[in-house]
Design an enzyme around this catalytic site. Structure first.
Site, PDB file in Angstrom:
ATOM      1  N   SER A 161       6.295 -24.372 -18.391  1.00 44.32           N
ATOM      2  CA  SER A 161       6.493 -22.973 -18.744  1.00 44.32           C
ATOM      3  C   SER A 161       5.818 -22.724 -20.094  1.00 44.32           C
ATOM      4  O   SER A 161       4.691 -23.150 -20.331  1.00 44.32           O
ATOM      5  CB  SER A 161       7.999 -22.659 -18.776  1.00 44.32           C
ATOM      6  OG  SER A 161       8.244 -21.325 -19.148  1.00 44.32           O
TER       7      SER A 161
ATOM      8  N   TYR B 117       2.215 -12.248 -18.954  1.00 43.12           N
ATOM      9  CA  TYR B 117       2.365 -13.705 -19.053  1.00 43.12           C
ATOM     10  C   TYR B 117       3.845 -14.070 -19.155  1.00 43.12           C
ATOM     11  O   TYR B 117       4.320 -14.995 -18.478  1.00 43.12           O
ATOM     12  CB  TYR B 117       1.601 -14.208 -20.273  1.00 43.12           C
ATOM     13  CG  TYR B 117       1.613 -15.710 -20.446  1.00 43.12           C
ATOM     14  CD1 TYR B 117       0.784 -16.524 -19.683  1.00 43.12           C
ATOM     15  CD2 TYR B 117       2.446 -16.315 -21.393  1.00 43.12           C
ATOM     16  CE1 TYR B 117       0.786 -17.902 -19.847  1.00 43.12           C
ATOM     17  CE2 TYR B 117       2.453 -17.689 -21.563  1.00 43.12           C
ATOM     18  CZ  TYR B 117       1.621 -18.478 -20.786  1.00 43.12           C
ATOM     19  OH  TYR B 117       1.630 -19.837 -20.950  1.00 43.12           O
TER      20      TYR B 117
ATOM     21  N   LYS C 277       6.310 -16.419 -16.703  1.00 39.81           N
ATOM     22  CA  LYS C 277       7.023 -17.585 -17.216  1.00 39.81           C
ATOM     23  C   LYS C 277       8.540 -17.400 -17.147  1.00 39.81           C
ATOM     24  O   LYS C 277       9.278 -18.354 -16.901  1.00 39.81           O
ATOM     25  CB  LYS C 277       6.587 -17.889 -18.658  1.00 39.81           C
ATOM     26  CG  LYS C 277       5.142 -18.368 -18.781  1.00 39.81           C
ATOM     27  CD  LYS C 277       4.869 -19.611 -17.937  1.00 39.81           C
ATOM     28  CE  LYS C 277       3.483 -20.191 -18.192  1.00 39.81           C
ATOM     29  NZ  LYS C 277       3.175 -21.340 -17.307  1.00 39.81           N
TER      30      LYS C 277
END
Length: 283
Positions: free
Chosen positions: A140, A154, A158
């Site tokens: 991650s 993003y 994650k």
């Protein structure tokens, strides 16, 4: 089943042609382990590796293609006779305001960071479950724990990876399968170059702070705190030992960001404590 000590372990690693993934493959081969390495370009991977590639199975795989992923896992077990560790490392950065992020951008990111991981897990978990052992490592980011402006897409990918991994850890524990979430900070790889970062085709003039942030991040390249050699070594050590908490924090910057998030969340919870029960049915 613990990490094998009497034979080379077999690792299936995604996203291996550059950065932390490449360094991980390099060190695993130097250890004498078997590595199935997926990448979009096997040629780039092979050119970048310095270690002996006798125990390497380089696979060009589109992680969004469920059957292609399943076939890659089958090739791994056929070549090496089993599977011990799965590392979901593939991913890329994207810097833009939420408003500037297109539908295509969202789907492309989530296809890699969420759908691709799920495809790998569906193919690999029956093997690990049946043999009652193995290790899944999902890479991650500290931005899977905290969010900053310009990293919304993003972070969304994650955060999703964090959620599915927490659930996975609880589901497979009874089968002896260990799970680790790796949360790196900024590592001195090419992640902050235009080769690895995606940027929007169209931007607005409404977010000058984000444009400045993008320029600052591009300028940071080569000065990141994280050493990928040490980071990969720590990841391997965690898997080999089989010990440690669910989350592996890599980098003092990652630890600082995560600590600040925990403190802010605790302050939010404390402030809400008196009013949280107001939505409950009366006792």
């Amino acid at each position: 089943m613990t990490f094998p000590a009497d034979r080379p372990a077999t690792w299936f690693v995604t996203g291996t042609s550059r950065g932390l993934g490449l360094e991980l493959v390099e060190q695993l081969l130097e250890r004498g382990d078997n590595v199935a390495a997926t990448t979009r370009s096997t040629e780039r991977l092979l050119q970048a590796l310095k270690a002996d590639t006798t125990r390497l199975l380089a696979l060009a795989v589109d992680l969004r293609d469920e059957e292609a992923v399943a076939q890659a896992v089958r090739k791994t077990t056929e070549r090496f006779g089993g599977l011990d560790v799965v590392v979901n490392n593939a991913g890329y950065g994207y810097l833009a305001a939420v408003e500037e992020t297109t539908d295509r951008d969202v789907r492309d990111m989530l296809d890699v960071q969420v759908v691709g991981v799920w495809n790998v897990l569906r193919a690999a978990l029956p093997i690990l479950r049946e043999q009652r052992g193995g290790h899944v490592v999902n890479v991650s980011s500290v931005l899977g724990l905290t969010s900053v402006p310009g990293w919304g897409l993003y972070c969304a990918g994650k955060y999703a990876l964090e959620g599915l991994t927490e659930a996975l850890a609880g589901e497979v524990a009874e089968f002896g399968v260990k799970v680790t979430i790796v949360e790196p900070g900024y590592f001195r790889t090419d992640f902050l170059t235009t080769d690895s970062l995606a940027l929007p085709d169209d931007v607005t003039a409404a977010y000058p702070a984000i444009r400045e942030m993008v320029e600052n991040h591009l300028a940071l390249q080569g000065n990141q705190l994280g050493d990928p050699v040490r980071g990969a070594r720590l990841m391997i050590e965690r898997v080999v030992s089989g010990e440690g908490p669910l989350r592996q924090i890599l980098g003092s910057d990652s630890h600082a960001y995560a600590t600040a998030k925990v403190q802010a969340l605790q302050a939010n919870l404390d402030a809400a404590a008196a009013t949280a029960s107001a939505s409950d049915f009366p006792a």
